[in-house]
Design a protein around this motif. Sequence first.
Motif, mmCIF file in Angstrom:
data_model
loop_
_atom_site.group_PDB
_atom_site.id
_atom_site.type_symbol
_atom_site.label_atom_id
_atom_site.label_comp_id
_atom_site.label_asym_id
_atom_site.label_seq_id
_atom_site.Cartn_x
_atom_site.Cartn_y
_atom_site.Cartn_z
ATOM 1 N N ALA A 277 4.933 -3.745 -4.451
ATOM 2 C CA ALA A 277 5.216 -2.318 -4.643
ATOM 3 C C ALA A 277 4.035 -1.630 -5.319
ATOM 4 C CB ALA A 277 6.481 -2.143 -5.482
ATOM 5 N N ALA A 278 3.421 -2.317 -6.282
ATOM 6 C CA ALA A 278 2.267 -1.758 -6.996
ATOM 7 C C ALA A 278 1.136 -1.460 -6.022
ATOM 8 C CB ALA A 278 1.792 -2.744 -8.067
ATOM 9 N N ARG A 279 0.876 -2.408 -5.114
ATOM 10 C CA ARG A 279 -0.231 -2.222 -4.183
ATOM 11 C C ARG A 279 0.070 -1.088 -3.205
ATOM 12 N NH1 ARG A 279 -2.668 -7.372 -1.272
ATOM 13 N NH2 ARG A 279 -0.782 -7.204 -0.017
ATOM 14 N N GLU A 280 1.305 -1.031 -2.751
ATOM 15 C CA GLU A 280 1.669 0.057 -1.840
ATOM 16 C C GLU A 280 1.514 1.406 -2.535
ATOM 17 O OE1 GLU A 280 5.435 -0.347 0.129
ATOM 18 O OE2 GLU A 280 4.954 1.312 1.482
ATOM 19 N N PHE A 281 1.947 1.453 -3.770
ATOM 20 C CA PHE A 281 1.839 2.697 -4.537
ATOM 21 C C PHE A 281 0.370 3.072 -4.745
ATOM 22 C CE2 PHE A 281 1.722 5.157 -8.488
ATOM 23 C CZ PHE A 281 2.688 6.115 -8.221
ATOM 24 N N ALA A 282 -0.445 2.081 -5.111
ATOM 25 C CA ALA A 282 -1.873 2.341 -5.342
ATOM 26 C C ALA A 282 -2.531 2.923 -4.089
ATOM 27 C CB ALA A 282 -2.589 1.061 -5.764
ATOM 28 N N ARG A 283 -2.192 2.345 -2.945
ATOM 29 C CA ARG A 283 -2.862 2.767 -1.724
ATOM 30 C C ARG A 283 -2.383 4.126 -1.233
ATOM 31 N NH1 ARG A 283 -3.710 -2.897 1.742
ATOM 32 N NH2 ARG A 283 -4.984 -3.899 0.128
ATOM 33 N N GLU B 205 -0.525 6.591 -3.367
ATOM 34 C CA GLU B 205 -0.549 7.629 -4.399
ATOM 35 C C GLU B 205 -1.830 7.602 -5.239
ATOM 36 O OE1 GLU B 205 1.679 10.189 -5.278
ATOM 37 O OE2 GLU B 205 2.453 9.793 -3.274
ATOM 38 N N GLY B 206 -2.708 6.639 -4.951
ATOM 39 C CA GLY B 206 -4.010 6.644 -5.613
ATOM 40 C C GLY B 206 -4.032 5.930 -6.947
ATOM 41 N N ILE B 207 -2.978 5.997 -7.704
ATOM 42 C CA ILE B 207 -2.977 5.439 -9.060
ATOM 43 C C ILE B 207 -2.738 3.927 -9.027
ATOM 44 C CG2 ILE B 207 -1.725 5.431 -11.251
ATOM 45 C CD1 ILE B 207 -1.072 8.417 -10.664
ATOM 46 N N LEU B 208 -3.557 3.183 -9.773
ATOM 47 C CA LEU B 208 -3.370 1.734 -9.908
ATOM 48 C C LEU B 208 -2.400 1.502 -11.062
ATOM 49 C CD1 LEU B 208 -4.785 -1.016 -8.823
ATOM 50 C CD2 LEU B 208 -5.815 -0.996 -11.099
ATOM 51 N N PRO B 209 -1.174 1.104 -10.773
ATOM 52 C CA PRO B 209 -0.171 1.060 -11.842
ATOM 53 C C PRO B 209 -0.212 -0.223 -12.655
ATOM 54 C CG PRO B 209 0.860 0.508 -9.746
ATOM 55 C CD PRO B 209 -0.604 0.764 -9.452
ATOM 56 N N THR C 181 -7.878 -4.745 -4.171
ATOM 57 C CA THR C 181 -6.493 -4.273 -4.150
ATOM 58 C C THR C 181 -6.351 -3.113 -3.172
ATOM 59 O OG1 THR C 181 -6.169 -4.995 -6.430
ATOM 60 C CG2 THR C 181 -4.621 -3.352 -5.594
ATOM 61 N N TYR C 182 -7.413 -2.333 -3.045
ATOM 62 C CA TYR C 182 -7.406 -1.236 -2.081
ATOM 63 C C TYR C 182 -7.873 -1.702 -0.688
ATOM 64 C CZ TYR C 182 -6.047 2.175 -5.518
ATOM 65 O OH TYR C 182 -5.324 2.870 -6.455
ATOM 66 N N GLY C 183 -8.089 -3.005 -0.536
ATOM 67 C CA GLY C 183 -8.343 -3.543 0.793
ATOM 68 C C GLY C 183 -9.804 -3.660 1.190
ATOM 69 N N ALA C 184 -10.743 -3.394 0.289
ATOM 70 C CA ALA C 184 -12.173 -3.462 0.622
ATOM 71 C C ALA C 184 -12.699 -4.888 0.512
ATOM 72 C CB ALA C 184 -12.962 -2.553 -0.316
#
Lengths: 455, 455
Positions: free
Chosen positions: A372-378, A380-384, B179-182
């Motif tokens: 869920a954290a990774r999906e959110f980061a990608r 919504e931009g924020i790394l939770p 984490t952002y896939g890079a």
Amino acid sequence: MENVPYKIYLTEEELPKSWYNVRAHMKNKPAPLLNPGTGKPMTFDELRPVFCDELIRQELDNDHAEIPIPKPVLDFYRMYRPSPLVRAYFLEKALGTPAHIYYKFEGNNTSGSHKLNSAIAQAYYAKQQGLKGVTTETGAGQWGTALSMACAFFGLECRVFMVKCSYEQKPFRREVMRTYGATVTPSPSDTTQAGRNILKEFPGTTGSLGCAISEAVEAAVTTPGFRYVLGSVLSQVLLHQSVIGLETHTALRKYGIKPDIIIGCAGGGSNLGGLISPFMGEKLRGEADYRIIAVEPASCPSFTRGRYAYDFCDTGRVCPLAKMYTLGCGFIPSANHAGGLRYHGMSSILSQLYADGLMEATSVEQTSVFAAAREFARTEGILPAPESSHAIRVAIDEALKCRESGEKKTIVFGLTGTGYFDMTAYQKFNDGEMSDYIPTDAELEKSLSKLPQIG
Amino acid sequence: MENVPYKIYLTEEELPKSWYNVRAHMKNKPAPLLNPGTGKPMTFDELRPVFCDELIRQELDNDHAEIPIPKPVLDFYRMYRPSPLVRAYFLEKALGTPAHIYYKFEGNNTSGSHKLNSAIAQAYYAKQQGLKGVTTETGAGQWGTALSMACAFFGLECRVFMVKCSYEQKPFRREVMRTYGATVTPSPSDTTQAGRNILKEFPGTTGSLGCAISEAVEAAVTTPGFRYVLGSVLSQVLLHQSVIGLETHTALRKYGIKPDIIIGCAGGGSNLGGLISPFMGEKLRGEADYRIIAVEPASCPSFTRGRYAYDFCDTGRVCPLAKMYTLGCGFIPSANHAGGLRYHGMSSILSQLYADGLMEATSVEQTSVFAAAREFARTEGILPAPESSHAIRVAIDEALKCRESGEKKTIVFGLTGTGYFDMTAYQKFNDGEMSDYIPTDAELEKSLSKLPQIG
């Protein structure tokens, strides 16, 4: 996109001038702290060697609904508050849900979390009392960082006992605290009697918040001019954190939005308790109704698998007893559990509200939390932070239920902070090396069997 | 405290809808990029194998003052913009200065810096062109992080060559990008001909932006469906970064504040160029005057000790030639230099403005930079990036001059980002183990002697 902006900011005039004390509106008040020796409620005088005077008054105050925020604390708040309430348009779109999702983001300050809201208040009262410094514990490191910042601001010494597994996983957390002038000791340590006892009983332990609390309290009461401060669990902390909920409440009202579900992660309960306080107040006064969900890690499930009973607040059994949902003060979560939310107990305010059926609780496993954290980061931009991501997990799950049912619910969750110092855990997840851990019934029974026989 | 709030936020309606292209108002336009083979200006067609089409148009556009920001980029901006313009009340008080200090804080997003402003624009144009992915280099890691976020958002592949010393000092930066896939490769590497050449000439080198650029360009032109993108130096990047200055300009005007001094750190010039653009525009049009100061590290002093001449943009000498203040494309800053600002050259826009006497430049040593960083962290709460702290150093110095003279100047500086991933450098400073480095005249002369004989 609709009329609600991506981020609802309040003006400085709209910021709360008082904290909200939800206890004033609770029919069943949280049970008082007890003196483990006498079994009687802790008095102001008994608490004075440990806590600052004004903070004890706040801890014992079940009556006043509004406590004015001191001017210097308000001024400091203005450096980083209001925090944004964000409409998660991109996450909604990625999920294909009709639900509206909002998150109150508390990570926009250097401590990286909401902890600063209480740290600056506690440091202020310590300074006002003429103290030299404070001691504390920190788990994931967010509270220690926040307190270091607050102490630097008011010119107080700051001694932090950091849970050993976090100390090792997060070397840079230590440096942030040092940059703010704090001293940081991994816990359990041999610098206190409590630490030496724990090391003897559990050699090789990676520590727990409960251990670190014992050490910090001992260091405070044995050092002249020092007191102990705590970043969660206590009612005073939830009081300070009500600023989160008050801002959220004002922001939602500004746009005529009524949440259906409010979600927060729960370790000791500081973020959840703060976020929900004005909403719970409405619920207690019969003015509105909301579903409120506490999310905890499956590896440390106080609400969902703990017992509502009096227990020590710390592992070393030197602190007062609190009535709370607890796993037993000897419970230490598996070392594979990332991040915070490692406390064996739970805020006594939230415990009472949960016991009274005013809120729900659920537990989630960490690999699904990091997904869920990774999906959110990608999106919504924020790394939770891993802690915050427990709330994200359940917010996403609720939004997906809305996709199934077609319901257009409004979901609000607390995004407590950022994960910049949790990259060791993210790396494990990225490399597919993260595992889940759920304590067995026998493990829990073992630590619960040692609960004190009081209350 | 006065009437100006701690943080001036703009509403979404007040956000700029177009970027501002300062070149349109420059009497002396920046010199064109030259083809190193022919010595003639690079054409659109010559640039197409390397850059996205729309970005080439922006790169070559010296005429249009306003370039509309595409709707998807505006939407993304709204996730993290406007960034706050903060009145540094607490820093002013700590310094005892009559000066008013403001900073435009670009660190309130997960990439930790202003770089996201251009990353999302470049990723958008790449996606719009139907590309599969992009390659880039990153120094301190901020640009790579920003581009990873932007590519995740638009579903593009992202390949990052990271300057080796940063890769080693900042293992967690790599994890954020992953984490952002890079994919992240330390540079110089043996995955490109340029990297192998550099490793052969300088065995054991800790790399430089110039090396990493050579590798990223080579990877782009040899991979179908890929183009190269760059986070600084280019005129298109300064165009996108004008959003910083436009917001600052609007926020100051909203409160009737006119800055006397505008300060920014300068590596390739992206933050400084963006911050000053509308102010420089007023200056070029004769509408207002400001002191504008570029601050660079004494260990990589392009403006203050470089030469204004045509040079390669990269160490491997595969890129076009740009006329700029340069230390020579073979210059590699000492490994003891922390953080970014390691580029041998400088934006050709800023170079021309500096040559025309429209701005000043100064250099500072890193121990004094970290001292300023720590003071700022302790008073203003924010833990600044080492790069940003170059601007803080000079802002503090100017404020202290005001304390001496009694002048009530208004100082605005760009706080480009946060230092969460720079704790190795902070640790060195905290432990008293940080040293300064200033290249000797002979060292500079050596790399400058190899400038191409063109232009």
